[in-house]
Design a protein around this motif. Structure first.
Motif, PDB file in Angstrom:
ATOM      1  N   PRO A   1       0.802  -1.227   0.000  1.00  0.00           N
ATOM      2  CA  PRO A   1       0.000   0.000   0.000  1.00  0.00           C
ATOM      3  C   PRO A   1       0.837   1.280   0.000  1.00  0.00           C
ATOM      4  CG  PRO A   1      -0.966  -1.597   1.483  1.00  0.00           C
ATOM      5  CD  PRO A   1       0.343  -2.179   1.036  1.00  0.00           C
TER       6      PRO A   1
ATOM      7  N   TRP B   1       1.504   2.316  -3.608  1.00  0.00           N
ATOM      8  CA  TRP B   1       0.393   2.427  -4.549  1.00  0.00           C
ATOM      9  C   TRP B   1       0.358   3.741  -5.309  1.00  0.00           C
ATOM     10  CZ3 TRP B   1      -4.240   0.056  -1.317  1.00  0.00           C
ATOM     11  CH2 TRP B   1      -4.046  -1.326  -1.244  1.00  0.00           C
TER      12      TRP B   1
ATOM     13  N   ILE C   1      -6.621  -5.683   3.233  1.00  0.00           N
ATOM     14  CA  ILE C   1      -6.470  -5.117   1.896  1.00  0.00           C
ATOM     15  C   ILE C   1      -7.313  -5.925   0.909  1.00  0.00           C
ATOM     16  CG2 ILE C   1      -4.872  -4.642   0.013  1.00  0.00           C
ATOM     17  CD1 ILE C   1      -4.598  -2.778   2.382  1.00  0.00           C
TER      18      ILE C   1
ATOM     19  N   ASN D   1     -10.348  -0.125   1.395  1.00  0.00           N
ATOM     20  CA  ASN D   1      -8.917  -0.466   1.296  1.00  0.00           C
ATOM     21  C   ASN D   1      -8.620  -1.255   0.018  1.00  0.00           C
ATOM     22  OD1 ASN D   1      -8.409   0.714   3.852  1.00  0.00           O
ATOM     23  ND2 ASN D   1      -9.020  -1.189   4.878  1.00  0.00           N
TER      24      ASN D   1
ATOM     25  N   ALA E   1      -6.917  -1.853  -3.633  1.00  0.00           N
ATOM     26  CA  ALA E   1      -5.742  -1.487  -4.426  1.00  0.00           C
ATOM     27  C   ALA E   1      -6.188  -0.764  -5.693  1.00  0.00           C
ATOM     28  CB  ALA E   1      -4.940  -2.733  -4.781  1.00  0.00           C
TER      29      ALA E   1
END
Length: 286
Positions: A71, A74, A123, A193, A195
């Motif tokens: 994360p 990202w 995630i 959360n 991606a």
């Protein structure tokens, strides 16, 4: 008494003026030549860039699978640096929140099945599990292919496809999807959360009775060499035309300035306008 200016004198002057290309046309032609050369060079540079891109993607696709980006990284994930990376991720599928995206593949028309995969750390990653034909649109027709529990998925990292497909916008409120827009799908499915990318699952990650994985098409059209040759050829043709125009103009101006070029048969002492069997060749400006 001086000789009056006759029609013949006017005729010999007009070709000189007509043969001289106008300034604006010359400037326009030279500008076009420079632009064509520039376009050709640009296509050569684009071809080098495209070949380098293809080489990088080939290396990514065939590299061993690596964990998906963390994360913290990202915000830096991009198509240039990360798309088509061979990645792996494990977690549990949320089958009740899957999304169908219209697709046409080598298997025919149908849908991509995008299912959220939730990791143990909270995630969530959207997984494109693969393709299903239209007759298997309903989840009830493929329940046996939906694994429970923790699964490990390997595939290719893909960048989100916002807004929709060609001439088709996604309509989340009516559950019509034409592109894999991660942000919009996450909002429509109330996911947290998530991606900012998704993963195309490979064939080894598919389960019996589930979507067909491993159908990612990697194609980078590379017509830059043809384009470059086309621009250079047009520049060459234009240069040839300019050469002929200016060379011909200089030749005609020389003729016009000299008027008639008389080549008498009897030598330089012969009459300027001799007629009869021993007359010389008279070349008249045109």
């Amino acid at each position: 008494m001086s000789d009056p200016v006759g029609p013949e004198d006017n005729d010999t002057r007009s070709p000189a003026k007509a043969a001289r290309p106008s300034l604006w046309l010359t400037a326009l032609s030279l500008t076009a030549f420079v632009v064509l050369i520039g376009l050709g060079v640009w296509q050569v540079e684009r071809r080098a860039w495209r070949l380098a891109l293809i080489d990088r993607v080939e290396q990514r696709v065939h590299a061993p699978a690596q964990p998906i980006p963390s994360p913290a990284t990202w915000p830096a994930v991009s198509a240039a640096n990360d798309e088509y990376r061979h990645v792996s991720v494990s977690g549990r599928f949320l089958h009740d929140r899957e999304t169908l995206v219209q697709a046409v593949t080598e298997e025919g028309p149908g849908y991509w099945v995008l299912t959220p995969l939730k990791r143990s750390d909270g995630i969530t990653i959207l997984i494109n599990r693969g393709f299903v034909p239209s007759e298997r649109r309903e989840p009830s027709t493929r329940q046996a292919g939906n694994p429970d529990g923790t699964v490990e998925i390997t595939g290719l990292l893909r960048i989100t496809e916002p807004k929709g497909g060609f001439l088709r916008d996604n309509v989340p409120q009516h559950n019509r999807w034409y592109s894999r827009d991660v942000t919009a799908i996450a909002a429509a499915r109330d996911l947290r959360n998530v991606a900012p990318f998704f993963v195309d699952a490979d064939a080894g990650s598919q389960s019996a009775g589930g979507p067909i994985g491993g159908l990612t098409v990697i194609r980078f059209p590379n017509n830059h060499l043809i384009y470059a040759l086309t621009w250079f050829a047009l520049a060459l043709l234009l240069a040839g035309r300019l050469f002929v125009t200016f060379r011909g103009g200089l030749f005609r101006r020389k003729i016009a300035l000299n008027g008639f070029v008389h080549e008498p048969a009897g030598g330089l002492d012969g009459p300027a306008r001799r007629t009869g069997s021993d007359a010389g060749t008279i070349v008249e400006s045109t």
